[in-house]
Design an enzyme around this catalytic site. Structure first.
Site, PDB file in Angstrom:
ATOM      1  N   CYS A 165       0.807  -1.223   0.000  1.00 39.92           N
ATOM      2  CA  CYS A 165       0.000   0.000   0.000  1.00 39.92           C
ATOM      3  C   CYS A 165       0.839   1.271   0.000  1.00 39.92           C
ATOM      4  O   CYS A 165       0.289   2.368  -0.118  1.00 39.92           O
ATOM      5  CB  CYS A 165      -0.931  -0.001   1.208  1.00 39.92           C
ATOM      6  N   HIS A 304      -2.955   7.669   6.335  1.00 36.90           N
ATOM      7  CA  HIS A 304      -3.166   6.404   5.637  1.00 36.90           C
ATOM      8  C   HIS A 304      -4.604   5.949   5.873  1.00 36.90           C
ATOM      9  O   HIS A 304      -5.275   5.514   4.946  1.00 36.90           O
ATOM     10  CB  HIS A 304      -2.158   5.364   6.126  1.00 36.90           C
ATOM     11  N   GLU A 315      -1.793   4.347  13.700  1.00 35.78           N
ATOM     12  CA  GLU A 315      -1.376   5.586  13.047  1.00 35.78           C
ATOM     13  C   GLU A 315      -1.632   6.795  13.942  1.00 35.78           C
ATOM     14  O   GLU A 315      -0.814   7.725  14.000  1.00 35.78           O
ATOM     15  CB  GLU A 315      -2.101   5.761  11.712  1.00 35.78           C
ATOM     16  N   LYS A 336      -9.409   8.059   2.027  1.00 34.56           N
ATOM     17  CA  LYS A 336      -9.877   6.702   1.712  1.00 34.56           C
ATOM     18  C   LYS A 336     -11.349   6.542   2.057  1.00 34.56           C
ATOM     19  O   LYS A 336     -11.999   5.616   1.556  1.00 34.56           O
ATOM     20  CB  LYS A 336      -9.049   5.653   2.457  1.00 34.56           C
ATOM     21  N   HIS A 341      -9.725   1.973  -0.508  1.00 33.37           N
ATOM     22  CA  HIS A 341      -8.289   1.727  -0.449  1.00 33.37           C
ATOM     23  C   HIS A 341      -7.808   1.299  -1.832  1.00 33.37           C
ATOM     24  O   HIS A 341      -8.064   0.177  -2.272  1.00 33.37           O
ATOM     25  CB  HIS A 341      -7.970   0.652   0.583  1.00 33.37           C
ATOM     26  N   PHE A 400       1.530  -3.291   3.991  1.00 34.28           N
ATOM     27  CA  PHE A 400       1.795  -4.634   4.488  1.00 34.28           C
ATOM     28  C   PHE A 400       3.278  -4.947   4.338  1.00 34.28           C
ATOM     29  O   PHE A 400       3.931  -4.551   3.373  1.00 34.28           O
ATOM     30  CB  PHE A 400       0.990  -5.663   3.698  1.00 34.28           C
TER      31      PHE A 400
END
Length: 413
Positions: A165, A304, A315, A336, A341, A400
């Site tokens: 990502c 994010h 986060e 998002k 996403h 990830f």
């Protein structure tokens, strides 16, 4: 070495919110989500029922297409966004820049997964002789950068980033470094993804990382007490990065300057973020140090913000750990909540939103945040856009595998 200044002079985007920059930005400012019912395939039996799907897209709207241009949708989206970005920047390759001095750097998390699924089905049904002769080139991830290069005749540095990502953000940061070092004058940089497929969605369902909320209006709700997972999105975003001197020479309109790029690894787990977001903290520190700014000069953070349980909490902890008391003063939003996403394209489109915030003085909102998680207690600009002059801003991308990437932009001084 004296590093060159790098600015952004063009933008192009394909997403569930629209197929051009102006449509997408207007939707973001007005809090109009691109998330709807999952229709790309029959989702019966899947826990996911919503997605942010690209609509009304034809590659022929952006380039002349013939049989030799057969390619997966992720590469098609990359070309379309790049064509628009080059047009937006007003660049004529061969006139404003030599073909050898303009390069391409695109990121993708998954690549041609739709083509992979189709090819595997053909293999099962008819053996290898039934496969399309260019099945390999429709699948491999570098085809986004390659096809953009071919379509636009950009003959300079050509590269591909695959970092989950964070891919799109890393592509922008690495392209910036190419120009800083003087290896190119202009780079077409961004991210692309087209993974709303049975395997792409099914894998996230199996992981338990995707929202099972069937209502597209509220299925993606970052930082919400009842968030239950991400919503898949698709599309691409391309930025035209250009040396400041090149942009000045041709009188280009400048969106902003990229002044910081930080990357750091969690070295912890393949899916879960490290405790307290310590990798994200280090990435923010690196990016801010490069920028030469103080923490209090960051006027906005594009988070994010995936709408997953662990990401949003971690986060938030990372932002608090890095910014300390100022964390409660800086506005933050997760776009998002509107794009879904977009995986490898997420960091690129979020860089675009960050630049548009600086350019317009409008902060896009976080939708659906009517009941914040008590552990997520910062200013996430809930519900409605906010007008506020922003000189410098930060965009976070966390992937990830423990990849943490942070970009810092500012208005041109």
């Amino acid at each position: 070495m004296l590093l060159k200044r790098v600015v952004v002079t063009g933008v192009g985007v394909i997403s569930g919110m629209g197929n051009n920059k102006d449509t997408v930005w207007d939707a973001a400012v007005n809090g109009i989500s691109g998330i709807g019912e999952l229709t790309r395939f029959d989702s019966a039996g899947y826990s996911a029922k919503t997605a942010s799907e690209v609509k009304d897209f034809q590659l022929s709207d952006y380039m002349r297409v013939n049989k030799r241009h057969r390619m997966d949708r992720f590469a098609q989206y990359a070309i379309a966004s790049s064509v628009m970005a080059v047009e937006d920047a007003g660049i004529r390759i061969g006139e404003h820049v030599e073909a050898e001095r303009i390069g391409v750097w695109f990121g993708t998390a998954i690549g041609g997964i739709e083509s992979f699924e189709e090819s595997f089905k053909s293999l099962q049904e008819g053996g290898y002789k039934s496969l399309y002769p260019f099945a390999t080139t429709m699948v491999i991830s570098n085809m986004a950068s390659s096809q953009v290069s071919i379509a636009l005749q950009a003959k300079g540095v050509n590269n591909c980033t695959v970092l989950s990502c964070a891919s799109g953000a890393n592509a922008v940061g690495d392209a910036m470094r190419v120009i800083q070092r003087g290896e190119a004058d202009i780079m077409i940089a961004g991210g692309t993804e087209a993974s709303i497929t049975p395997l792409g969605v099914g894998a996230f369902c199996a992981m338990g990382a995707i929202s099972s909320n069937p209502d597209p209006k509220v299925s993606c709700r970052p930082f919400h007490r009842k968030r239950d997972g991400l919503v898949m999105g698709e599309g691409a975003a391309a930025l035209i990065l250009e040396s400041f001197e090149s942009a000045l020479k041709r009188g280009a309109d400048i969106y902003g300057e990229i002044i910081g790029y930080g990357t750091a690894a969690d070295a912890y787990h393949i899916t879960s973020p490290a405790s307290g977001g310590e990798g994200a903290v280090r990435a923010m520190a690196i990016a801010l140090e490069q920028s030469g700014l103080e923490k209090e000069e960051i006027g906005y953070i594009n988070a994010h913000g995936t709408s997953t349980l662990y990401n949003d909490k971690t986060e938030t902890e990372a932002i608090k750990a890095f910014f300390r008391d100022y964390a409660y003063q800086v506005p933050i939003s997760s776009t998002k909540s509107m794009t879904g996403h977009m995986m490898g394209a997420a960091g690129a489109i979020e860089a675009m939103f960050t630049l548009m915030t600086i350019k317009t003085g409008i902060i896009p909102p976080t939708l659906n945040l009517d009941d914040p998680d008590p552990d997520c207690d910062l200013d996430y600009v809930p519900g409605k856009a906010r007008r506020q002059r922003i000189r410098a801003a930060m965009s976070n991308s966390l992937g990830f595998g423990g990849h943490n990437t942070v970009l810092v932009f500012q208005s041109v001084q």
